[in-house]
Design a protein around this motif. Structure first.
Motif, PDB file in Angstrom:
ATOM      1  N   CYS A 364       1.119  -1.272  -0.154  1.00 48.22           N
ATOM      2  CA  CYS A 364      -0.086   0.328  -0.298  1.00 48.22           C
ATOM      3  C   CYS A 364       0.911   1.438  -0.377  1.00 48.22           C
ATOM      4  O   CYS A 364       0.597   2.214  -0.697  1.00 48.22           O
ATOM      5  N   ALA A 365       2.066   1.333   0.395  1.00 44.73           N
ATOM      6  CA  ALA A 365       2.857   2.789   1.252  1.00 44.73           C
ATOM      7  C   ALA A 365       3.973   2.679  -0.138  1.00 44.73           C
ATOM      8  O   ALA A 365       3.335   4.029  -0.448  1.00 44.73           O
ATOM      9  N   ALA A 366       3.825   1.633  -1.088  1.00 47.55           N
ATOM     10  CA  ALA A 366       4.942   1.428  -2.487  1.00 47.55           C
ATOM     11  C   ALA A 366       3.441   2.141  -3.449  1.00 47.55           C
ATOM     12  O   ALA A 366       4.065   3.129  -4.533  1.00 47.55           O
ATOM     13  N   GLY A 367       2.422   1.618  -3.466  1.00 49.78           N
ATOM     14  CA  GLY A 367       1.635   2.282  -4.276  1.00 49.78           C
ATOM     15  C   GLY A 367       1.444   3.453  -4.467  1.00 49.78           C
ATOM     16  O   GLY A 367       1.157   4.491  -5.406  1.00 49.78           O
ATOM     17  N   ALA A 368       0.940   4.121  -3.188  1.00 54.19           N
ATOM     18  CA  ALA A 368       0.423   5.361  -2.661  1.00 54.19           C
ATOM     19  C   ALA A 368       1.760   6.253  -3.495  1.00 54.19           C
ATOM     20  O   ALA A 368       2.152   7.306  -3.944  1.00 54.19           O
ATOM     21  N   LEU A 369       3.018   5.650  -2.701  1.00 51.87           N
ATOM     22  CA  LEU A 369       4.345   6.569  -3.219  1.00 51.87           C
ATOM     23  C   LEU A 369       4.438   5.683  -4.688  1.00 51.87           C
ATOM     24  O   LEU A 369       4.716   7.132  -5.816  1.00 51.87           O
ATOM     25  N   LEU A 370       3.803   5.546  -5.760  1.00 53.71           N
ATOM     26  CA  LEU A 370       3.914   5.060  -6.886  1.00 53.71           C
ATOM     27  C   LEU A 370       3.296   6.424  -8.201  1.00 53.71           C
ATOM     28  O   LEU A 370       3.236   7.214  -9.008  1.00 53.71           O
TER      29      LEU A 370
END
Length: 398
Positions: A364-370
Protein backbone atom coordinates in the motif's frame (compact mmCIF):
# COMPACT_ATOMS: atom_id res chain seq x y z
CA UNK A 1 21.51 22.73 -38.78
CA UNK A 2 18.19 24.15 -37.56
CA UNK A 3 16.35 20.89 -38.30
CA UNK A 4 18.82 18.78 -36.30
CA UNK A 5 18.61 21.04 -33.25
CA UNK A 6 14.78 20.98 -33.37
CA UNK A 7 14.86 17.17 -33.53
CA UNK A 8 17.08 17.11 -30.42
CA UNK A 9 14.61 19.32 -28.57
CA UNK A 10 11.73 17.02 -29.52
CA UNK A 11 13.62 13.90 -28.46
CA UNK A 12 14.48 15.36 -25.06
CA UNK A 13 10.95 14.93 -23.56
CA UNK A 14 10.79 11.43 -25.02
CA UNK A 15 14.08 10.49 -23.35
CA UNK A 16 12.87 11.92 -20.07
CA UNK A 17 9.66 9.93 -20.29
CA UNK A 18 11.58 6.74 -21.06
CA UNK A 19 13.97 7.40 -18.19
CA UNK A 20 11.04 8.01 -15.82
CA UNK A 21 9.32 4.84 -17.03
CA UNK A 22 12.51 2.85 -16.43
CA UNK A 23 12.73 4.22 -12.90
CA UNK A 24 9.12 3.20 -12.23
CA UNK A 25 9.78 -0.31 -13.53
CA UNK A 26 12.84 -0.61 -11.29
CA UNK A 27 10.85 0.66 -8.30
CA UNK A 28 7.94 -1.76 -8.84
CA UNK A 29 10.34 -4.67 -9.48
CA UNK A 30 12.27 -3.92 -6.30
CA UNK A 31 9.09 -3.90 -4.20
CA UNK A 32 7.90 -7.17 -5.75
CA UNK A 33 11.27 -8.89 -5.29
CA UNK A 34 11.45 -7.80 -1.66
CA UNK A 35 7.85 -8.71 -0.73
CA UNK A 36 7.73 -12.00 -2.63
CA UNK A 37 11.27 -13.29 -2.18
CA UNK A 38 13.76 -11.38 -0.02
CA UNK A 39 11.44 -10.81 2.93
CA UNK A 40 11.49 -14.54 3.74
CA UNK A 41 15.29 -14.44 4.06
CA UNK A 42 15.18 -11.26 6.16
CA UNK A 43 12.65 -12.72 8.63
CA UNK A 44 13.81 -16.35 8.87
CA UNK A 45 17.48 -15.30 9.13
CA UNK A 46 16.65 -13.99 12.60
CA UNK A 47 15.65 -17.47 13.84
CA UNK A 48 18.20 -19.52 15.79
CA UNK A 49 18.31 -23.12 16.95
CA UNK A 50 17.79 -23.28 20.72
CA UNK A 51 20.48 -24.69 22.98
CA UNK A 52 19.85 -27.81 25.05
CA UNK A 53 21.19 -28.31 28.56
CA UNK A 54 24.83 -29.21 28.41
CA UNK A 55 25.04 -28.17 24.77
CA UNK A 56 27.10 -25.07 25.61
CA UNK A 57 29.82 -27.28 27.13
CA UNK A 58 30.10 -29.48 24.04
CA UNK A 59 32.30 -28.84 21.07
CA UNK A 60 30.63 -27.99 17.77
CA UNK A 61 31.43 -31.47 16.44
CA UNK A 62 29.95 -33.18 19.51
CA UNK A 63 26.85 -31.00 19.39
CA UNK A 64 26.12 -31.75 15.74
CA UNK A 65 26.60 -35.45 16.39
CA UNK A 66 24.34 -35.73 19.45
CA UNK A 67 21.66 -33.05 18.91
CA UNK A 68 18.90 -33.64 16.38
CA UNK A 69 17.67 -30.45 14.72
CA UNK A 70 13.97 -30.95 14.01
CA UNK A 71 11.68 -28.52 12.21
CA UNK A 72 7.98 -29.01 13.03
CA UNK A 73 5.06 -27.46 11.15
CA UNK A 74 1.37 -28.26 10.74
CA UNK A 75 -1.81 -27.69 8.74
CA UNK A 76 -0.51 -26.61 5.34
CA UNK A 77 -3.99 -27.21 3.82
CA UNK A 78 -3.07 -27.24 0.14
CA UNK A 79 -6.24 -26.15 -1.60
CA UNK A 80 -8.03 -28.61 -3.91
CA UNK A 81 -10.02 -28.33 -7.11
CA UNK A 82 -13.44 -28.03 -5.40
CA UNK A 83 -13.05 -25.19 -2.90
CA UNK A 84 -9.75 -23.70 -3.99
CA UNK A 85 -9.77 -20.62 -6.23
CA UNK A 86 -6.80 -20.61 -8.61
CA UNK A 87 -5.55 -17.19 -7.45
CA UNK A 88 -5.82 -18.15 -3.78
CA UNK A 89 -3.97 -21.41 -4.48
CA UNK A 90 -1.24 -19.61 -6.40
CA UNK A 91 -0.70 -17.05 -3.65
CA UNK A 92 -0.78 -19.41 -0.65
CA UNK A 93 1.36 -22.08 -2.26
CA UNK A 94 3.98 -19.54 -3.32
CA UNK A 95 4.13 -18.20 0.25
CA UNK A 96 4.54 -21.67 1.78
CA UNK A 97 7.05 -22.81 -0.83
CA UNK A 98 9.26 -19.74 -0.35
CA UNK A 99 9.04 -20.02 3.45
CA UNK A 100 9.86 -23.72 3.48
CA UNK A 101 12.70 -23.56 0.96
CA UNK A 102 14.21 -20.50 2.66
CA UNK A 103 14.02 -22.19 6.08
CA UNK A 104 15.75 -25.31 4.75
CA UNK A 105 18.52 -23.25 3.15
CA UNK A 106 19.14 -21.02 6.16
CA UNK A 107 18.51 -23.41 9.06
CA UNK A 108 19.61 -26.80 7.65
CA UNK A 109 17.41 -29.08 9.84
CA UNK A 110 18.13 -32.80 10.09
CA UNK A 111 14.48 -33.76 9.91
CA UNK A 112 11.14 -32.05 9.19
CA UNK A 113 7.79 -33.15 10.65
CA UNK A 114 4.44 -32.03 9.20
CA UNK A 115 1.66 -32.74 11.71
CA UNK A 116 -1.26 -33.49 9.42
CA UNK A 117 -3.81 -31.73 7.23
CA UNK A 118 -1.31 -31.53 4.43
CA UNK A 119 -4.21 -31.23 1.98
CA UNK A 120 -7.49 -29.40 2.36
CA UNK A 121 -9.64 -31.79 0.29
CA UNK A 122 -7.93 -35.17 0.68
CA UNK A 123 -11.03 -36.44 2.44
CA UNK A 124 -13.10 -36.26 -0.76
CA UNK A 125 -10.64 -35.74 -3.65
CA UNK A 126 -10.82 -38.01 -6.71
CA UNK A 127 -7.78 -40.10 -7.74
CA UNK A 128 -6.86 -37.51 -10.37
CA UNK A 129 -7.26 -34.57 -7.99
CA UNK A 130 -5.28 -36.46 -5.34
CA UNK A 131 -2.42 -37.08 -7.80
CA UNK A 132 -2.38 -33.38 -8.70
CA UNK A 133 -2.33 -32.34 -5.04
CA UNK A 134 0.52 -34.74 -4.31
CA UNK A 135 2.52 -33.43 -7.28
CA UNK A 136 2.13 -29.84 -6.07
CA UNK A 137 3.06 -30.83 -2.52
CA UNK A 138 6.22 -32.59 -3.65
CA UNK A 139 7.25 -29.53 -5.65
CA UNK A 140 6.63 -27.10 -2.81
CA UNK A 141 8.14 -29.20 -0.02
CA UNK A 142 11.09 -30.66 -1.91
CA UNK A 143 14.15 -31.29 0.22
CA UNK A 144 17.78 -32.45 -0.25
CA UNK A 145 18.87 -36.03 0.32
CA UNK A 146 20.73 -34.97 3.48
CA UNK A 147 17.39 -34.19 5.17
CA UNK A 148 14.30 -36.25 5.99
CA UNK A 149 10.62 -35.36 5.72
CA UNK A 150 8.04 -37.16 7.89
CA UNK A 151 4.33 -36.48 7.35
CA UNK A 152 1.57 -37.33 9.85
CA UNK A 153 -2.01 -37.93 8.71
CA UNK A 154 -4.79 -35.46 9.55
CA UNK A 155 -8.58 -35.40 9.25
CA UNK A 156 -8.49 -33.31 6.04
CA UNK A 157 -6.17 -35.91 4.47
CA UNK A 158 -8.43 -38.92 5.03
CA UNK A 159 -11.61 -37.44 6.52
CA UNK A 160 -13.02 -37.40 10.03
CA UNK A 161 -13.66 -40.79 11.56
CA UNK A 162 -17.05 -41.20 9.88
CA UNK A 163 -15.50 -40.29 6.49
CA UNK A 164 -12.29 -42.32 6.91
CA UNK A 165 -11.97 -45.43 4.75
CA UNK A 166 -9.25 -48.03 4.29
CA UNK A 167 -8.79 -46.79 0.73
CA UNK A 168 -8.05 -43.21 1.85
CA UNK A 169 -5.72 -44.38 4.61
CA UNK A 170 -3.80 -46.66 2.24
CA UNK A 171 -3.61 -43.90 -0.37
CA UNK A 172 -2.00 -41.58 2.15
CA UNK A 173 0.33 -44.26 3.52
CA UNK A 174 1.54 -45.17 0.03
CA UNK A 175 2.59 -41.59 -0.76
CA UNK A 176 4.09 -40.63 2.59
CA UNK A 177 5.21 -44.01 3.95
CA UNK A 178 3.13 -43.30 7.04
CA UNK A 179 1.79 -45.97 9.37
CA UNK A 180 0.03 -45.23 12.63
CA UNK A 181 1.98 -46.81 15.42
CA UNK A 182 5.21 -46.39 13.48
CA UNK A 183 8.39 -45.69 15.40
CA UNK A 184 11.15 -43.48 14.02
CA UNK A 185 14.42 -43.48 15.89
CA UNK A 186 17.05 -40.86 15.02
CA UNK A 187 20.22 -40.23 17.03
CA UNK A 188 18.82 -42.39 19.84
CA UNK A 189 15.56 -40.39 20.00
CA UNK A 190 12.24 -42.24 19.69
CA UNK A 191 9.37 -40.60 17.80
CA UNK A 192 5.95 -42.29 17.80
CA UNK A 193 3.64 -41.42 14.88
CA UNK A 194 -0.07 -41.61 15.71
CA UNK A 195 -3.09 -41.58 13.40
CA UNK A 196 -5.24 -39.63 15.85
CA UNK A 197 -8.28 -39.85 13.53
CA UNK A 198 -8.32 -43.59 14.23
CA UNK A 199 -8.39 -43.12 18.02
CA UNK A 200 -12.20 -43.10 18.04
CA UNK A 201 -12.45 -46.14 20.30
CA UNK A 202 -15.48 -47.65 18.56
CA UNK A 203 -13.74 -50.78 17.28
CA UNK A 204 -13.77 -49.87 13.57
CA UNK A 205 -11.38 -51.83 11.35
CA UNK A 206 -8.83 -49.03 11.03
CA UNK A 207 -9.20 -48.19 14.73
CA UNK A 208 -8.55 -51.78 15.83
CA UNK A 209 -5.45 -52.07 13.66
CA UNK A 210 -4.12 -48.72 14.87
CA UNK A 211 -4.61 -49.49 18.55
CA UNK A 212 -3.05 -52.95 18.20
CA UNK A 213 0.08 -51.44 16.62
CA UNK A 214 0.30 -48.79 19.33
CA UNK A 215 -0.07 -51.34 22.13
CA UNK A 216 2.68 -53.53 20.60
CA UNK A 217 4.95 -50.52 20.21
CA UNK A 218 4.23 -49.45 23.77
CA UNK A 219 5.27 -52.87 25.03
CA UNK A 220 8.50 -52.71 23.04
CA UNK A 221 9.37 -49.24 24.35
CA UNK A 222 8.56 -50.15 27.95
CA UNK A 223 10.76 -53.23 27.75
CA UNK A 224 13.61 -51.17 26.33
CA UNK A 225 13.42 -48.68 29.20
CA UNK A 226 13.63 -51.31 31.95
CA UNK A 227 16.85 -51.53 33.90
CA UNK A 228 18.99 -54.64 33.24
CA UNK A 229 18.58 -55.98 36.81
CA UNK A 230 14.78 -55.87 36.46
CA UNK A 231 14.06 -59.02 34.51
CA UNK A 232 10.69 -59.41 32.84
CA UNK A 233 9.73 -62.66 31.15
CA UNK A 234 7.46 -60.79 28.74
CA UNK A 235 10.43 -58.79 27.45
CA UNK A 236 12.86 -61.63 26.85
CA UNK A 237 12.16 -61.89 23.12
CA UNK A 238 11.41 -58.21 22.49
CA UNK A 239 13.69 -56.20 20.22
CA UNK A 240 15.46 -53.59 22.30
CA UNK A 241 15.17 -49.93 21.33
CA UNK A 242 17.07 -46.89 22.63
CA UNK A 243 16.00 -46.31 26.24
CA UNK A 244 14.80 -42.78 25.47
CA UNK A 245 11.34 -41.65 26.53
CA UNK A 246 9.35 -41.18 23.31
CA UNK A 247 7.99 -38.02 21.69
CA UNK A 248 4.42 -38.34 20.38
CA UNK A 249 3.59 -36.78 17.01
CA UNK A 250 -0.07 -36.54 16.02
CA UNK A 251 -2.63 -34.27 14.42
CA UNK A 252 -5.34 -33.95 17.09
CA UNK A 253 -4.34 -32.47 20.46
CA UNK A 254 -4.95 -34.50 23.58
CA UNK A 255 -8.11 -33.64 25.44
CA UNK A 256 -8.44 -30.15 26.90
CA UNK A 257 -11.59 -28.18 27.64
CA UNK A 258 -10.73 -25.17 25.46
CA UNK A 259 -7.94 -22.76 24.56
CA UNK A 260 -8.82 -20.52 27.52
CA UNK A 261 -5.43 -21.06 29.18
CA UNK A 262 -3.42 -20.59 25.98
CA UNK A 263 -1.29 -17.46 25.72
CA UNK A 264 0.97 -15.80 23.19
CA UNK A 265 0.56 -13.65 20.09
CA UNK A 266 -0.30 -16.68 17.96
CA UNK A 267 -2.78 -18.27 20.35
CA UNK A 268 -6.47 -18.37 19.49
CA UNK A 269 -8.31 -15.03 19.18
CA UNK A 270 -9.97 -13.84 22.43
CA UNK A 271 -13.47 -14.46 21.06
CA UNK A 272 -12.60 -18.14 20.40
CA UNK A 273 -10.60 -19.05 23.50
CA UNK A 274 -13.55 -19.87 25.74
CA UNK A 275 -15.48 -21.93 23.19
CA UNK A 276 -15.57 -25.52 24.57
CA UNK A 277 -13.80 -28.14 22.47
CA UNK A 278 -15.77 -31.09 21.16
CA UNK A 279 -14.23 -34.50 21.90
CA UNK A 280 -13.26 -36.58 18.84
CA UNK A 281 -13.63 -33.48 16.68
CA UNK A 282 -11.53 -30.63 18.07
CA UNK A 283 -9.47 -32.80 20.42
CA UNK A 284 -9.09 -36.47 21.25
CA UNK A 285 -11.51 -37.97 23.72
CA UNK A 286 -10.53 -38.15 27.38
CA UNK A 287 -10.33 -41.94 27.10
CA UNK A 288 -8.04 -41.91 24.05
CA UNK A 289 -5.86 -39.23 25.65
CA UNK A 290 -5.43 -41.29 28.82
CA UNK A 291 -4.56 -44.36 26.76
CA UNK A 292 -1.75 -42.59 24.91
CA UNK A 293 -0.34 -41.12 28.11
CA UNK A 294 -0.52 -44.47 29.85
CA UNK A 295 0.89 -46.52 26.96
CA UNK A 296 3.87 -44.31 26.15
CA UNK A 297 4.51 -41.98 29.10
CA UNK A 298 5.96 -39.48 26.60
CA UNK A 299 8.27 -36.64 27.50
CA UNK A 300 6.75 -34.37 24.85
CA UNK A 301 3.65 -34.28 22.63
CA UNK A 302 3.46 -32.27 19.42
CA UNK A 303 0.10 -31.72 17.71
CA UNK A 304 -1.70 -29.43 15.24
CA UNK A 305 -5.34 -29.17 14.10
CA UNK A 306 -6.44 -26.03 16.00
CA UNK A 307 -4.42 -23.66 13.75
CA UNK A 308 -3.39 -21.75 16.89
CA UNK A 309 -0.56 -22.10 19.37
CA UNK A 310 -1.01 -23.54 22.83
CA UNK A 311 1.10 -25.16 25.53
CA UNK A 312 -0.57 -27.58 27.94
CA UNK A 313 0.84 -29.66 30.78
CA UNK A 314 -0.81 -33.08 31.09
CA UNK A 315 -0.77 -34.96 34.41
CA UNK A 316 1.37 -32.16 35.77
CA UNK A 317 4.48 -33.26 33.90
CA UNK A 318 3.95 -34.00 30.18
CA UNK A 319 4.08 -30.90 27.97
CA UNK A 320 2.05 -30.70 24.78
CA UNK A 321 2.74 -28.07 22.15
CA UNK A 322 0.01 -27.28 19.62
CA UNK A 323 1.74 -26.02 16.47
CA UNK A 324 -0.08 -23.21 14.57
CA UNK A 325 -0.99 -23.47 10.90
CA UNK A 326 1.79 -22.93 8.36
CA UNK A 327 -0.64 -21.34 5.88
CA UNK A 328 -1.45 -17.62 5.58
CA UNK A 329 -4.96 -18.65 4.61
CA UNK A 330 -5.49 -19.66 8.24
CA UNK A 331 -3.31 -17.10 10.04
CA UNK A 332 -1.85 -13.64 9.61
CA UNK A 333 1.28 -14.81 11.45
CA UNK A 334 2.18 -18.42 10.57
CA UNK A 335 5.14 -20.06 12.27
CA UNK A 336 6.96 -23.31 12.80
CA UNK A 337 8.80 -24.91 15.71
CA UNK A 338 12.57 -25.42 15.82
CA UNK A 339 13.57 -28.23 18.18
CA UNK A 340 17.03 -29.18 19.41
CA UNK A 341 16.53 -32.68 20.76
CA UNK A 342 18.75 -35.24 22.49
CA UNK A 343 17.85 -38.68 23.93
CA UNK A 344 17.39 -37.10 27.37
CA UNK A 345 16.42 -33.48 26.78
CA UNK A 346 14.92 -31.03 24.31
CA UNK A 347 14.60 -27.31 23.75
CA UNK A 348 12.04 -25.63 21.48
CA UNK A 349 12.00 -22.25 19.77
CA UNK A 350 9.31 -20.69 17.58
CA UNK A 351 10.19 -19.12 14.24
CA UNK A 352 7.62 -16.67 12.88
CA UNK A 353 7.13 -16.11 9.17
CA UNK A 354 6.42 -12.69 7.61
CA UNK A 355 3.16 -11.14 8.78
CA UNK A 356 0.83 -10.84 5.81
CA UNK A 357 -0.57 -7.56 7.16
CA UNK A 358 2.92 -6.05 7.10
CA UNK A 359 3.47 -7.19 3.52
CA UNK A 360 0.14 -5.60 2.62
CA UNK A 361 1.21 -2.32 4.29
CA UNK A 362 4.44 -2.30 2.26
CA UNK A 363 2.45 -2.79 -0.95
CA UNK A 364 0.00 0.00 0.00
CA UNK A 365 2.80 2.42 0.89
CA UNK A 366 4.64 1.61 -2.34
CA UNK A 367 1.42 2.05 -4.33
CA UNK A 368 0.73 5.43 -2.75
CA UNK A 369 4.29 6.59 -3.46
CA UNK A 370 3.98 5.37 -7.04
CA UNK A 371 0.78 7.39 -7.58
CA UNK A 372 2.43 10.52 -6.14
CA UNK A 373 5.47 10.14 -8.41
CA UNK A 374 3.32 9.67 -11.52
CA UNK A 375 1.09 12.65 -10.72
CA UNK A 376 4.10 14.83 -10.02
CA UNK A 377 5.71 13.72 -13.27
CA UNK A 378 2.70 14.64 -15.40
CA UNK A 379 2.42 17.91 -13.38
CA UNK A 380 -1.03 17.09 -12.05
CA UNK A 381 0.46 17.26 -8.57
CA UNK A 382 2.61 20.36 -7.96
CA UNK A 383 5.64 19.70 -5.77
CA UNK A 384 5.62 21.85 -2.55
CA UNK A 385 8.70 23.85 -3.63
CA UNK A 386 7.18 24.99 -6.91
CA UNK A 387 3.82 25.61 -5.26
CA UNK A 388 5.46 27.98 -2.73
CA UNK A 389 7.47 29.66 -5.49
CA UNK A 390 4.28 30.41 -7.47
CA UNK A 391 2.60 31.92 -4.41
CA UNK A 392 5.58 34.25 -3.82
CA UNK A 393 5.67 35.38 -7.47
CA UNK A 394 1.93 36.14 -7.44
CA UNK A 395 2.33 38.12 -4.21
CA UNK A 396 5.12 40.23 -5.73
CA UNK A 397 3.05 40.90 -8.86
CA UNK A 398 0.27 42.29 -6.71
Amino acid sequence: MLSSSSTTVKNLPLKRRLCFLLKLVCFVSSVLIFCEFLIYYVVIFQCRWPDVKGGTHMSEKETSASVLKAMILADTHLLGEIKGHWLDKLRREWQMERSFQTALWLLQPDIVFILGDVFDEGKWSSPQAWADDVRRFQKMFRYPVSMELVVIVGNHDIGFHYEMTTYKVNRFEKVFNFTSGKLITRKGINFVLVNSVAMEGDGCAVCRTTEAKLVALSHKLNCSQQKPNHSNKGCSDVEKLPASEPILLQHYPLYRKSDAECTGEDSAPPEEKNIPFKEKYDVLSQEASQKLLWWFQPRLILSGHTHSACEVLHAGKVPEISVPSFSWRNRNNPSFIMGSITPTDFSLQKCFLPYESRVFIIYCAAGALLVILVLAHVQLLTPPFYFAQRLISKHKAV
